[in-house]
Scaffold this motif. Structure first.
Motif, mmCIF file in Angstrom:
data_model
loop_
_atom_site.group_PDB
_atom_site.id
_atom_site.type_symbol
_atom_site.label_atom_id
_atom_site.label_comp_id
_atom_site.label_asym_id
_atom_site.label_seq_id
_atom_site.Cartn_x
_atom_site.Cartn_y
_atom_site.Cartn_z
ATOM 1 N N GLU A 23 1.014 -0.990 -0.034
ATOM 2 C CA GLU A 23 -0.228 0.345 0.265
ATOM 3 C C GLU A 23 0.615 1.098 -0.134
ATOM 4 N N ASP A 24 0.079 2.385 -0.271
ATOM 5 C CA ASP A 24 1.298 3.627 -0.519
ATOM 6 C C ASP A 24 -0.038 4.690 -0.895
ATOM 7 N N GLU A 25 0.385 5.535 -0.819
ATOM 8 C CA GLU A 25 -0.211 6.975 0.015
ATOM 9 C C GLU A 25 -1.997 7.659 -1.544
ATOM 10 N N THR A 26 -1.833 6.888 -2.414
ATOM 11 C CA THR A 26 -2.554 6.474 -3.636
ATOM 12 C C THR A 26 -3.794 5.151 -3.832
ATOM 13 N N THR A 27 -2.679 4.076 -3.401
ATOM 14 C CA THR A 27 -3.181 2.712 -3.820
ATOM 15 C C THR A 27 -3.468 1.788 -3.054
ATOM 16 N N PHE A 28 -4.282 0.882 -3.217
ATOM 17 C CA PHE A 28 -3.842 -0.537 -2.868
ATOM 18 C C PHE A 28 -3.845 -1.880 -3.284
ATOM 19 N N ALA A 29 -3.087 -2.293 -2.421
ATOM 20 C CA ALA A 29 -2.859 -3.742 -3.216
ATOM 21 C C ALA A 29 -3.474 -5.107 -2.327
ATOM 22 N N PHE A 30 -3.915 -6.009 -2.592
ATOM 23 C CA PHE A 30 -4.912 -7.313 -1.613
ATOM 24 C C PHE A 30 -4.725 -8.173 -2.674
ATOM 25 N N ARG A 31 -4.378 -9.721 -2.170
ATOM 26 C CA ARG A 31 -5.166 -11.164 -2.609
ATOM 27 C C ARG A 31 -6.071 -10.715 -3.079
ATOM 28 N N ASP A 32 -6.085 -11.669 -4.010
ATOM 29 C CA ASP A 32 -7.639 -11.638 -5.069
ATOM 30 C C ASP A 32 -8.510 -12.722 -4.362
ATOM 31 N N ILE A 33 -9.286 -12.895 -3.620
ATOM 32 C CA ILE A 33 -9.894 -14.636 -2.569
ATOM 33 C C ILE A 33 -10.235 -15.376 -3.320
ATOM 34 N N ASN A 34 -10.443 -15.139 -4.702
ATOM 35 C CA ASN A 34 -11.009 -16.510 -5.889
ATOM 36 C C ASN A 34 -9.512 -16.454 -6.849
ATOM 37 N N PRO A 35 -8.088 -16.775 -6.475
ATOM 38 C CA PRO A 35 -6.889 -16.435 -7.036
ATOM 39 C C PRO A 35 -8.118 -17.731 -8.743
ATOM 40 N N GLN A 36 -7.090 -16.314 -9.987
ATOM 41 C CA GLN A 36 -6.904 -17.385 -11.187
ATOM 42 C C GLN A 36 -5.398 -18.126 -11.661
ATOM 43 N N ALA A 37 -4.570 -17.524 -10.823
ATOM 44 C CA ALA A 37 -3.099 -17.771 -11.018
ATOM 45 C C ALA A 37 -2.461 -18.039 -10.096
ATOM 46 N N LEU A 55 -11.116 6.558 -14.667
ATOM 47 C CA LEU A 55 -10.415 6.905 -14.817
ATOM 48 C C LEU A 55 -8.820 7.675 -15.544
ATOM 49 N N THR A 56 -8.913 6.920 -16.307
ATOM 50 C CA THR A 56 -7.597 7.316 -17.407
ATOM 51 C C THR A 56 -8.154 9.446 -17.806
ATOM 52 N N GLU A 57 -9.925 9.132 -18.280
ATOM 53 C CA GLU A 57 -9.716 10.382 -17.915
ATOM 54 C C GLU A 57 -10.129 11.641 -16.595
ATOM 55 N N ALA A 58 -9.724 11.027 -15.589
ATOM 56 C CA ALA A 58 -10.292 12.253 -14.738
ATOM 57 C C ALA A 58 -8.649 11.938 -13.951
ATOM 58 N N ASP A 59 -7.377 10.790 -14.029
ATOM 59 C CA ASP A 59 -6.617 11.283 -13.021
ATOM 60 C C ASP A 59 -6.065 10.162 -14.218
ATOM 61 N N PRO A 60 -5.017 11.135 -14.807
ATOM 62 C CA PRO A 60 -3.967 10.392 -15.619
ATOM 63 C C PRO A 60 -2.716 10.323 -14.426
ATOM 64 N N GLN A 61 -2.684 10.833 -12.952
ATOM 65 C CA GLN A 61 -1.610 10.350 -12.917
ATOM 66 C C GLN A 61 -1.645 9.172 -11.804
ATOM 67 N N LEU A 62 -3.427 9.624 -11.559
ATOM 68 C CA LEU A 62 -3.330 8.069 -10.474
ATOM 69 C C LEU A 62 -3.370 6.881 -11.559
ATOM 70 N N LEU A 63 -3.656 6.806 -12.495
ATOM 71 C CA LEU A 63 -3.373 5.421 -13.330
ATOM 72 C C LEU A 63 -1.782 5.242 -13.587
ATOM 73 N N ALA A 64 -1.109 5.720 -13.358
ATOM 74 C CA ALA A 64 0.305 5.924 -13.394
ATOM 75 C C ALA A 64 0.740 5.095 -12.397
ATOM 76 N N ASP A 65 0.103 6.065 -10.981
ATOM 77 C CA ASP A 65 0.361 5.051 -9.561
ATOM 78 C C ASP A 65 -0.200 3.808 -9.644
ATOM 79 N N VAL A 66 -1.433 2.948 -9.845
ATOM 80 C CA VAL A 66 -1.477 2.707 -10.302
ATOM 81 C C VAL A 66 -1.448 1.464 -10.745
ATOM 82 N N LEU A 67 -0.392 1.617 -12.162
ATOM 83 C CA LEU A 67 0.337 0.378 -12.912
ATOM 84 C C LEU A 67 1.986 0.604 -12.103
ATOM 85 N N ARG A 68 2.814 1.744 -10.913
ATOM 86 C CA ARG A 68 3.847 1.445 -10.644
ATOM 87 C C ARG A 68 3.653 0.811 -9.799
#
Ligand code: AMP
Length: 118
Positions: A23-37, A55-68
């Motif tokens: 997790e960081d300031e803008t994003t949160f990552a957690f395991r899927d409850i029904n994993p497909q891999a 998301l792309t239209e409204a906040d491209p910086q946040l999209l970049a944060d998600v990909l990072r």
């Protein structure tokens, strides 16, 4: 909780337990409850948008944060070099069921092809 709270907002708030990977300031990552891999982690921006198009239209910086964060998850899980897939299901026919944009990070084994159902 208000009716505006989605499942993922409740997970981010800690109201519903999750297996947090990163997790960081803008994003949160957690395991899927029904994993497909072997590795299947969801990366969600803390701020809610309905899908990746919004998301792309409204906040491209946040999209970049998600990909990072996806890249960071791959590093944490040890699959950055072996390979991983990032998927944004977008609207009903893609299979999107939670309308709070999220990236699926999949890997940890050889992945199959994907596309049409059946
Ligand atoms: P999508 O179908 O792209 O909207 O993805 C939603 C994902 O959320 C699915 O892969 C579900 O398995 C996952 N999911 C649903 N509830 C939970 C939960 N409580 N914790 C973790 N993952 C969940």
């Amino acid at each position: 909780m208000t009716s505006a709270d989605t499942l993922f907002e409740r997970i981010i708030a800690g109201e519903i337990p999750s297996d947090v990977v990163h997790e960081d300031e803008t994003t949160f990552a957690f395991r899927d409850i029904n994993p497909q891999a072997r590795v299947h982690v969801l990366v969600v921006p803390r701020k809610r948008y309905r899908n990746v198009a919004e998301l792309t239209e409204a906040d491209p910086q946040l999209l970049a944060d998600v990909l990072r964060s996806c890249r960071r998850v791959a590093e944490i899980e040890g699959i950055a070099e072996s390979g991983y897939r990032v998927v944004f299901n977008t609207n009903a026919e893609s299979g999107q069921t939670v309308f709070h944009v999220h990236a699926h990070v999949l890997g940890g084994e050889q992945l199959g092809l994907f596309g049409r159902f059946g």
